[in-house]
Design an enzyme around this catalytic site. Sequence first.
Site, PDB file in Angstrom:
ATOM      1  N   THR A  58     -79.541 -24.691  15.933  1.00 48.71           N
ATOM      2  CA  THR A  58     -79.486 -24.316  17.345  1.00 48.71           C
ATOM      3  C   THR A  58     -80.367 -25.201  18.211  1.00 48.71           C
ATOM      4  O   THR A  58     -81.382 -25.734  17.730  1.00 48.71           O
ATOM      5  CB  THR A  58     -79.958 -22.854  17.491  1.00 48.71           C
ATOM      6  OG1 THR A  58     -80.151 -22.568  18.877  1.00 48.71           O
ATOM      7  CG2 THR A  58     -81.289 -22.602  16.788  1.00 48.71           C
TER       8      THR A  58
ATOM      9  N   TYR B  73     -86.218 -16.613  17.070  1.00 49.04           N
ATOM     10  CA  TYR B  73     -84.892 -17.099  16.670  1.00 49.04           C
ATOM     11  C   TYR B  73     -84.958 -18.589  16.333  1.00 49.04           C
ATOM     12  O   TYR B  73     -84.549 -19.020  15.246  1.00 49.04           O
ATOM     13  CB  TYR B  73     -83.893 -16.836  17.809  1.00 49.04           C
ATOM     14  CG  TYR B  73     -82.580 -17.528  17.603  1.00 49.04           C
ATOM     15  CD1 TYR B  73     -81.753 -17.198  16.540  1.00 49.04           C
ATOM     16  CD2 TYR B  73     -82.159 -18.540  18.466  1.00 49.04           C
ATOM     17  CE1 TYR B  73     -80.547 -17.860  16.335  1.00 49.04           C
ATOM     18  CE2 TYR B  73     -80.959 -19.194  18.271  1.00 49.04           C
ATOM     19  CZ  TYR B  73     -80.167 -18.851  17.202  1.00 49.04           C
ATOM     20  OH  TYR B  73     -78.978 -19.505  16.993  1.00 49.04           O
TER      21      TYR B  73
HETATM   22  N1  UFG Z   1     -78.324 -15.001  31.443  1.00 46.07           N
HETATM   23  C1  UFG Z   1     -78.340 -14.314  32.631  1.00 46.07           C
HETATM   24  N2  UFG Z   1     -77.773 -13.074  32.647  1.00 46.07           N
HETATM   25  C2  UFG Z   1     -77.200 -12.495  31.553  1.00 46.07           C
HETATM   26  C3  UFG Z   1     -77.192 -13.218  30.341  1.00 46.07           C
HETATM   27  C4  UFG Z   1     -77.757 -14.474  30.316  1.00 46.07           C
HETATM   28  O1  UFG Z   1     -78.854 -14.782  33.648  1.00 46.07           O
HETATM   29  O2  UFG Z   1     -76.726 -11.357  31.647  1.00 46.07           O
HETATM   30  C5  UFG Z   1     -78.922 -16.344  31.412  1.00 46.07           C
HETATM   31  C6  UFG Z   1     -80.005 -16.471  30.373  1.00 46.07           C
HETATM   32  O3  UFG Z   1     -81.237 -16.024  30.871  1.00 46.07           O
HETATM   33  C7  UFG Z   1     -79.961 -17.971  30.059  1.00 46.07           C
HETATM   34  C8  UFG Z   1     -78.479 -18.315  30.251  1.00 46.07           C
HETATM   35  O4  UFG Z   1     -77.929 -17.270  31.020  1.00 46.07           O
HETATM   36  O5  UFG Z   1     -80.707 -18.672  30.995  1.00 46.07           O
HETATM   37  C9  UFG Z   1     -77.718 -18.390  28.950  1.00 46.07           C
HETATM   38  O6  UFG Z   1     -77.995 -17.216  28.208  1.00 46.07           O
HETATM   39  P1  UFG Z   1     -77.157 -16.760  26.944  1.00 46.07           P
HETATM   40  O7  UFG Z   1     -77.692 -15.433  26.525  1.00 46.07           O
HETATM   41  O8  UFG Z   1     -75.721 -16.866  27.242  1.00 46.07           O
HETATM   42  O9  UFG Z   1     -77.494 -17.876  25.862  1.00 46.07           O
HETATM   43  P2  UFG Z   1     -78.923 -18.450  25.391  1.00 46.07           P
HETATM   44  O10 UFG Z   1     -79.135 -19.762  26.113  1.00 46.07           O
HETATM   45  O11 UFG Z   1     -79.999 -17.450  25.503  1.00 46.07           O
HETATM   46  O12 UFG Z   1     -78.685 -18.675  23.855  1.00 46.07           O
HETATM   47  C10 UFG Z   1     -77.556 -19.346  23.386  1.00 46.07           C
HETATM   48  C11 UFG Z   1     -77.300 -18.879  21.951  1.00 46.07           C
HETATM   49  C12 UFG Z   1     -78.416 -19.331  21.071  1.00 46.07           C
HETATM   50  C13 UFG Z   1     -78.660 -20.816  21.228  1.00 46.07           C
HETATM   51  C14 UFG Z   1     -78.852 -21.195  22.670  1.00 46.07           C
HETATM   52  C15 UFG Z   1     -78.975 -22.678  22.771  1.00 46.07           C
HETATM   53  O13 UFG Z   1     -77.194 -17.472  21.890  1.00 46.07           O
HETATM   54  O14 UFG Z   1     -78.042 -19.052  19.761  1.00 46.07           O
HETATM   55  O15 UFG Z   1     -77.748 -20.734  23.417  1.00 46.07           O
HETATM   56  O16 UFG Z   1     -79.033 -23.132  24.075  1.00 46.07           O
HETATM   57  F1  UFG Z   1     -79.776 -21.166  20.577  1.00 46.07           F
END
Ligand code: UFG
Length: 334
Positions: free
Chosen positions: A119, A143
């Site tokens: 990741t 994670y």
């Molecule tokens: N976000 C919001 N509102 C929400 C959900 C997410 O503003 O309801 C934001 C988060 O704070 C973040 C962005 O959208 O800034 C992306 O969030 P996600 O939860 O969609 O994904 P993450 O970036 O947290 O994580 C994902 C995968 C991980 C991986 C990562 C790598 O779940 O496994 O991308 O960039 F490591």
Amino acid sequence: MARENILVTGGAGYIGSHVARDLYGKGFNPVVLDNLSTGCRDNVLYGDFVLGNINDGPLVARTIREYNIRGVIHFAASIVVEESVSRPLEYYENNSLNAFRLVKTCIENDIREFVFSSTAAVYGIPEKVPVPETAPMIPINPYGKSKVVTEMLLQDVSVAYPGFHYIALRYFNVAGADGEARLGQNYRKPTHLMTLALRTALGDYPELKIFGRDYPTPDGTAVRDYIHIDDLSAAHLLALGYLKNEKKSRVFNCGYGVGRSVAEVVAAAREVTGVDFRAVPCDRRPGDAPELVADSRLIRTELGWIPRFNDLHYIIETAWKWEKKLKEERKVRK
Ligand code: UFG
């Protein structure tokens, strides 16, 4: 000719099920091993299915022997950044300890090729964006740390056991669904931005929370590199081919090298769906990095990976088709 069997741990999950589809399409037989803790039996449309845990050495060994397996693609893991902050034990157990047990069983049973789902979270808050594979791994959440441990294990093991080679694919933000809506994300408790945005558009939630408006980014919201699931899946097939031909261990970023902010995703989701859903600014989410964008030159040159779906609207359109189908199916089941 008989199809070569490939063990796909977590093949009943979102990414694993798409890769199983493509393995089958390329003449392999995916043997899916999944405990269905977050995956879904309905996602296993191709190949064989074995119900069980990756830490069950005897079961994994028996499966490898029975299917004469040489290649493994390991997806089974816990993947929610925020959850990892409150449940670190679970993340280290599942992503590090159980992965260790799986790798050990693989070594004991003469596995030659191992593709590992890593990741972008291994980088933490990168100094340089787009981030190259050579950037230091300084993860900021359990994670990411739990995945770093497994990458290190694989590196050491590949040195000690010269017949064993691995490729770690560092995924950025995987999104979208199968173009014909046969497969997609169907987590029981979705946490990903795009899924939540679309479900808000469908009326499942009253509003979408935007986590953080004060990041050091152009519009203040966090920036990610969203990659379509089918482009990511294709990278796995190329990785497997590389391991078979080159017999070398490698690490590659999987992303387009294009950053999109949360605000941009929300605007695009409103356009695709035609629904002006509510989105409210909230505090930052624990464990989130401000900006994660891949330097993806290495995978393009070394694996010959050519992305086909680098288009935010297309990514959202495929997810939207899938979400609408899921909603219809849920209605019918009620
Ligand atoms: N976000 C919001 N509102 C929400 C959900 C997410 O503003 O309801 C934001 C988060 O704070 C973040 C962005 O959208 O800034 C992306 O969030 P996600 O939860 O969609 O994904 P993450 O970036 O947290 O994580 C994902 C995968 C991980 C991986 C990562 C790598 O779940 O496994 O991308 O960039 F490591």
